[in-house]
Design a protein around this motif. Sequence first.
Motif, PDB file in Angstrom:
ATOM      1  N   GLY A 169      -8.657 -28.467  29.794  1.00  0.00           N
ATOM      2  CA  GLY A 169      -8.009 -29.789  29.754  1.00  0.00           C
ATOM      3  C   GLY A 169      -8.403 -30.588  30.991  1.00  0.00           C
ATOM      4  N   GLY A 170      -7.603 -31.581  31.323  1.00  0.00           N
ATOM      5  CA  GLY A 170      -7.903 -32.384  32.515  1.00  0.00           C
ATOM      6  C   GLY A 170      -7.780 -31.525  33.764  1.00  0.00           C
ATOM      7  N   ASP A 171      -8.726 -31.676  34.710  1.00  0.00           N
ATOM      8  CA  ASP A 171      -8.589 -30.912  35.953  1.00  0.00           C
ATOM      9  C   ASP A 171      -7.359 -31.407  36.704  1.00  0.00           C
ATOM     10  OD1 ASP A 171     -10.130 -33.364  36.362  1.00  0.00           O
ATOM     11  OD2 ASP A 171     -10.127 -32.772  38.456  1.00  0.00           O
ATOM     12  N   ALA A 215     -13.018 -28.439  30.424  1.00  0.00           N
ATOM     13  CA  ALA A 215     -13.543 -29.176  29.262  1.00  0.00           C
ATOM     14  C   ALA A 215     -12.430 -29.370  28.245  1.00  0.00           C
ATOM     15  CB  ALA A 215     -14.690 -28.379  28.631  1.00  0.00           C
ATOM     16  N   ARG A 216     -12.655 -30.322  27.372  1.00  0.00           N
ATOM     17  CA  ARG A 216     -11.839 -30.436  26.160  1.00  0.00           C
ATOM     18  C   ARG A 216     -12.782 -30.038  25.041  1.00  0.00           C
ATOM     19  NH1 ARG A 216      -7.435 -33.250  28.313  1.00  0.00           N
ATOM     20  NH2 ARG A 216      -7.985 -34.840  29.830  1.00  0.00           N
ATOM     21  N   SER A 217     -12.370 -29.086  24.201  1.00  0.00           N
ATOM     22  CA  SER A 217     -13.281 -28.551  23.196  1.00  0.00           C
ATOM     23  C   SER A 217     -12.817 -28.857  21.769  1.00  0.00           C
ATOM     24  CB  SER A 217     -13.389 -27.021  23.376  1.00  0.00           C
ATOM     25  OG  SER A 217     -14.035 -26.446  22.277  1.00  0.00           O
ATOM     26  N   LYS A 218     -13.614 -29.615  21.059  1.00  0.00           N
ATOM     27  CA  LYS A 218     -13.291 -29.935  19.657  1.00  0.00           C
ATOM     28  C   LYS A 218     -13.447 -28.678  18.819  1.00  0.00           C
ATOM     29  CE  LYS A 218     -13.752 -34.848  18.996  1.00  0.00           C
ATOM     30  NZ  LYS A 218     -14.691 -35.500  19.916  1.00  0.00           N
ATOM     31  N   GLY A 241      -4.003 -24.674  32.479  1.00  0.00           N
ATOM     32  CA  GLY A 241      -4.193 -25.960  31.814  1.00  0.00           C
ATOM     33  C   GLY A 241      -2.870 -26.550  31.356  1.00  0.00           C
ATOM     34  N   GLY A 242      -2.960 -27.588  30.550  1.00  0.00           N
ATOM     35  CA  GLY A 242      -1.768 -28.280  30.089  1.00  0.00           C
ATOM     36  C   GLY A 242      -1.263 -27.760  28.749  1.00  0.00           C
ATOM     37  N   ASP A 243      -0.449 -28.587  28.118  1.00  0.00           N
ATOM     38  CA  ASP A 243       0.187 -28.177  26.843  1.00  0.00           C
ATOM     39  C   ASP A 243      -0.846 -27.852  25.766  1.00  0.00           C
ATOM     40  OD1 ASP A 243      -0.551 -30.882  26.862  1.00  0.00           O
ATOM     41  OD2 ASP A 243       1.106 -31.512  25.573  1.00  0.00           O
ATOM     42  N   GLY A 244      -1.932 -28.650  25.729  1.00  0.00           N
ATOM     43  CA  GLY A 244      -2.980 -28.402  24.721  1.00  0.00           C
ATOM     44  C   GLY A 244      -3.650 -27.053  24.943  1.00  0.00           C
ATOM     45  N   SER A 245      -3.953 -26.757  26.194  1.00  0.00           N
ATOM     46  CA  SER A 245      -4.596 -25.480  26.517  1.00  0.00           C
ATOM     47  C   SER A 245      -3.669 -24.319  26.165  1.00  0.00           C
ATOM     48  CB  SER A 245      -4.929 -25.422  28.015  1.00  0.00           C
ATOM     49  OG  SER A 245      -5.751 -26.509  28.348  1.00  0.00           O
ATOM     50  N   PHE A 246      -2.394 -24.501  26.417  1.00  0.00           N
ATOM     51  CA  PHE A 246      -1.386 -23.476  26.077  1.00  0.00           C
ATOM     52  C   PHE A 246      -1.397 -23.248  24.554  1.00  0.00           C
ATOM     53  CE2 PHE A 246       3.510 -22.546  26.594  1.00  0.00           C
ATOM     54  CZ  PHE A 246       3.275 -21.188  26.405  1.00  0.00           C
ATOM     55  N   GLY A 293      -1.149 -26.105  34.512  1.00  0.00           N
ATOM     56  CA  GLY A 293      -1.919 -26.915  35.451  1.00  0.00           C
ATOM     57  C   GLY A 293      -2.240 -28.236  34.801  1.00  0.00           C
ATOM     58  N   THR A 294      -1.513 -29.270  35.160  1.00  0.00           N
ATOM     59  CA  THR A 294      -1.756 -30.621  34.635  1.00  0.00           C
ATOM     60  C   THR A 294      -1.010 -31.620  35.504  1.00  0.00           C
ATOM     61  OG1 THR A 294      -1.315 -32.167  32.815  1.00  0.00           O
ATOM     62  CG2 THR A 294       0.102 -30.240  32.900  1.00  0.00           C
ATOM     63  N   ILE A 295      -1.652 -32.759  35.761  1.00  0.00           N
ATOM     64  CA  ILE A 295      -0.959 -33.770  36.573  1.00  0.00           C
ATOM     65  C   ILE A 295       0.213 -34.379  35.801  1.00  0.00           C
ATOM     66  CG2 ILE A 295      -3.038 -34.334  37.917  1.00  0.00           C
ATOM     67  CD1 ILE A 295      -3.090 -37.039  36.286  1.00  0.00           C
TER      68      ILE A 295
HETATM   69  N1  LIG Z   1      -3.220 -27.195  18.840  1.00  0.00           N
HETATM   70  C1  LIG Z   1      -4.304 -26.649  19.408  1.00  0.00           C
HETATM   71  N2  LIG Z   1      -4.896 -25.567  18.872  1.00  0.00           N
HETATM   72  C2  LIG Z   1      -5.975 -25.000  19.441  1.00  0.00           C
HETATM   73  N3  LIG Z   1      -6.564 -25.463  20.556  1.00  0.00           N
HETATM   74  C3  LIG Z   1      -6.017 -26.545  21.144  1.00  0.00           C
HETATM   75  C4  LIG Z   1      -4.869 -27.199  20.599  1.00  0.00           C
HETATM   76  N4  LIG Z   1      -4.578 -28.255  21.386  1.00  0.00           N
HETATM   77  C5  LIG Z   1      -5.503 -28.267  22.356  1.00  0.00           C
HETATM   78  N5  LIG Z   1      -6.372 -27.238  22.218  1.00  0.00           N
HETATM   79  C6  LIG Z   1      -7.534 -26.942  23.079  1.00  0.00           C
HETATM   80  O1  LIG Z   1      -7.203 -27.101  24.438  1.00  0.00           O
HETATM   81  C7  LIG Z   1      -8.048 -28.085  25.034  1.00  0.00           C
HETATM   82  C8  LIG Z   1      -7.294 -28.800  26.106  1.00  0.00           C
HETATM   83  O2  LIG Z   1      -6.207 -29.490  25.524  1.00  0.00           O
HETATM   84  P1  LIG Z   1      -5.842 -30.991  25.994  1.00  0.00           P
HETATM   85  O3  LIG Z   1      -7.068 -31.818  25.940  1.00  0.00           O
HETATM   86  O4  LIG Z   1      -4.668 -31.412  25.189  1.00  0.00           O
HETATM   87  O5  LIG Z   1      -5.487 -30.864  27.542  1.00  0.00           O
HETATM   88  P2  LIG Z   1      -4.266 -30.138  28.229  1.00  0.00           P
HETATM   89  O6  LIG Z   1      -4.521 -28.693  28.315  1.00  0.00           O
HETATM   90  O7  LIG Z   1      -2.979 -30.566  27.602  1.00  0.00           O
HETATM   91  O8  LIG Z   1      -4.401 -30.714  29.712  1.00  0.00           O
HETATM   92  P3  LIG Z   1      -4.140 -32.217  30.209  1.00  0.00           P
HETATM   93  O9  LIG Z   1      -3.132 -32.837  29.299  1.00  0.00           O
HETATM   94  O10 LIG Z   1      -3.665 -32.063  31.601  1.00  0.00           O
HETATM   95  O11 LIG Z   1      -5.462 -32.901  30.156  1.00  0.00           O
HETATM   96  C9  LIG Z   1      -8.499 -28.945  23.863  1.00  0.00           C
HETATM   97  O12 LIG Z   1      -9.689 -29.617  24.131  1.00  0.00           O
HETATM   98  C10 LIG Z   1      -8.671 -27.932  22.757  1.00  0.00           C
HETATM   99  O13 LIG Z   1      -9.895 -27.271  22.869  1.00  0.00           O
END
Ligand SMILES: Nc1ncnc2c1ncn2[C@@H]1O[C@H](COP(=O)(O)OP(=O)(O)OP(=O)(O)O)[C@@H](O)[C@H]1O
Length: 326
Positions: free
Chosen positions: A13-15, A74-77, A104-109, A128-130
């Motif tokens: 996610g975001g550093d 990275a953010r991974s599609k 990482g953040g909620d998405g990484s979790f 880890g997220t701002i």
């Molecule tokens: N529901 C999900 N299922 C599987 N993988 C996910 C899901 N949501 C996010 N991810 C993975 O986690 C990566 C990081 O998520 P996201 O971009 O939401 O950032 P984050 O971890 O919330 O951090 P921040 O919000 O600080 O940038 C995504 O690019 C994707 O690869």
Amino acid sequence: MTKMKRIGVFTSGGDAPGMNAAIRAVVRAGIFYKKEIIGIYRGYEGMIEGDFVPMEVRSVSNILQRGGTMLKSARSKEFLTKEGRTKAFEQLKKMKIDGLIGIGGDGSFAGMHHLYLEHKMPYVCIPGTIDNDIPGTDFTIGYDTATNTAVNAIDKIRDTALSHNRLFFIEVMGRDSGYIAINSGIAGGAVAIIIPEEETSIEELIEKLDASGSQNKTSSLVIVAEGGKSGSAMEIAKKVQERFSYFDTKVTILGHLQRGGTPTYFDRVLASKMGVAAIEGLEAGQTDVMVGIVHKEVIFNKFDEIMSQPKDIHKDDLRIAKILSI
Ligand SMILES: Nc1ncnc2c1ncn2[C@@H]1O[C@H](COP(=O)(O)OP(=O)(O)OP(=O)(O)O)[C@@H](O)[C@H]1O
Ligand SMILES: O=P(O)(O)OC[C@H]1O[C@](O)(CO)[C@@H](O)[C@@H]1O
Ligand SMILES: [Mg+2]
């Protein structure tokens, strides 16, 4: 106790400032407990590609005080798909990684949770997220530094606002979360704070600006969190300007400035504690959890239990901001 031998660590996610301190803590605590630690570059992208590096005690020297993340992020599609996650799991298996610590953040979790559900890969997430937008911990790594950066910028803008009698709209980060906005707004003495969690109409804002104008306020700073329902700082400023042409209105978007820089002592300590806790938790059999620190106590939050609830802005913070902005 688990018989875990090899633990993978990655940032995603975001550093966020303090991620390096967390990596260092994971590597050093892991080695302390006789584990092999493998660094995974570029979050889930690197996991899918098998971009791994063995980590030693000295691999993490002199990173404690640095912003960004030495493992890159990275953010991974592709990881959003089941196929992508299977590819990532195959790479982990090939490398004999039997546990993961992801920062990482909620998405990484959510990503780690899916990997666990589909492939039973044990993991502990370190928040880890701002954005500070994850329930189950008082603070996430990076939030304190980012908010301090925003406050420093607001102070500088106040100097120029005051010199020209200007109205400034300052947009801060936080995706859909008003944490940085509300606290940098209180610390920076904003006349109004617009956050995604609370509806603020243009009429309300204009009323507020009118009231402060009639009380001889010579400069006004409005803090706008990105992602709010009332629009971006630029859009809000345009609407206000249309109604009040006598305001000399300026907009500053702080943007990624808030993501970089030396982590504060608070973020370094938080990251260090969480890194050690993640290793000890994984070793004690914790999985599908995020480490949190609540009222100074380390806790482990199950994904399903915390991710179903929103992290509310403290109602008292909003109340205080309003009292002080008269
Ligand atoms: N529901 C999900 N299922 C599987 N993988 C996910 C899901 N949501 C996010 N991810 C993975 O986690 C990566 C990081 O998520 P996201 O971009 O939401 O950032 P984050 O971890 O919330 O951090 P921040 O919000 O600080 O940038 C995504 O690019 C994707 O690869
Ligand atoms: O760096 P990117 O991909 O533009 O993402 C920006 C987003 O990342 C964050 O900085 C951290 O989640 C948010 O506050 C912001 O909305
Ligand atoms: Mg997020």
